[in-house]
Scaffold this motif. Structure first.
Motif, short mmCIF file in Angstrom:
data_model
loop_
_atom_site.label_atom_id
_atom_site.label_comp_id
_atom_site.label_asym_id
_atom_site.label_seq_id
_atom_site.Cartn_x
_atom_site.Cartn_y
_atom_site.Cartn_z
N UNK A 94 0.40 90.76 77.55
CA UNK A 94 0.28 90.92 79.00
C UNK A 94 -1.17 91.23 79.38
N UNK A 95 -1.81 92.14 78.65
CA UNK A 95 -3.21 92.47 78.94
C UNK A 95 -4.09 91.24 78.79
N UNK A 96 -3.84 90.43 77.77
CA UNK A 96 -4.62 89.20 77.58
C UNK A 96 -4.39 88.24 78.75
N UNK A 97 -3.15 88.10 79.17
CA UNK A 97 -2.81 87.18 80.26
C UNK A 97 -3.46 87.63 81.57
N UNK A 98 -3.41 88.93 81.86
CA UNK A 98 -3.92 89.45 83.13
C UNK A 98 -5.45 89.43 83.17
N UNK B 171 -9.29 88.46 75.13
CA UNK B 171 -8.50 88.57 73.91
C UNK B 171 -8.78 89.93 73.27
N UNK B 172 -7.76 90.77 73.19
CA UNK B 172 -7.92 92.09 72.59
C UNK B 172 -7.73 91.97 71.08
N UNK B 173 -8.77 92.26 70.35
CA UNK B 173 -8.71 92.21 68.89
C UNK B 173 -8.94 93.61 68.35
N UNK B 174 -8.60 93.79 67.10
CA UNK B 174 -8.83 95.08 66.45
C UNK B 174 -10.30 95.44 66.50
N UNK B 175 -11.18 94.46 66.23
CA UNK B 175 -12.63 94.70 66.23
C UNK B 175 -13.11 95.13 67.63
N UNK B 176 -12.62 94.45 68.66
CA UNK B 176 -13.00 94.80 70.03
C UNK B 176 -12.61 96.24 70.35
#
Length: 62
Positions: A28-32, A36-41
């Motif tokens: 949902x966070x990625x869509x909104x 792209x939420x990654x572990x590194x980010x």
């Protein structure tokens, strides 16, 4: 009564639901946000937090 897949214990059901919910929140966070939420980010991100008090209503201020 619902049937359970073979080899699946009832103890893993809450953990499975939490894992599915976590993936759904990230999706949902990625869509909104289109980010792209990654572990590194998340590991390298800097967060700023603050605290603000709620002001008293005007009728309490004398």
């Amino acid at each position: 009564m619902c049937a359970r897949p073979a080899g699946r214990s009832t103890d893993s059901a809450p953990a499975t639901r939490r894992a599915v919910a976590r993936r759904a929140r990230v999706a949902l966070a990625h869509h909104v946000t289109a980010v792209r939420l990654t572990r590194r980010l998340l590991e390298t991100a800097e967060f700023t937090c603050g605290l603000m008090t709620k002001p008293a209503p005007s009728w309490l201020r004398a």
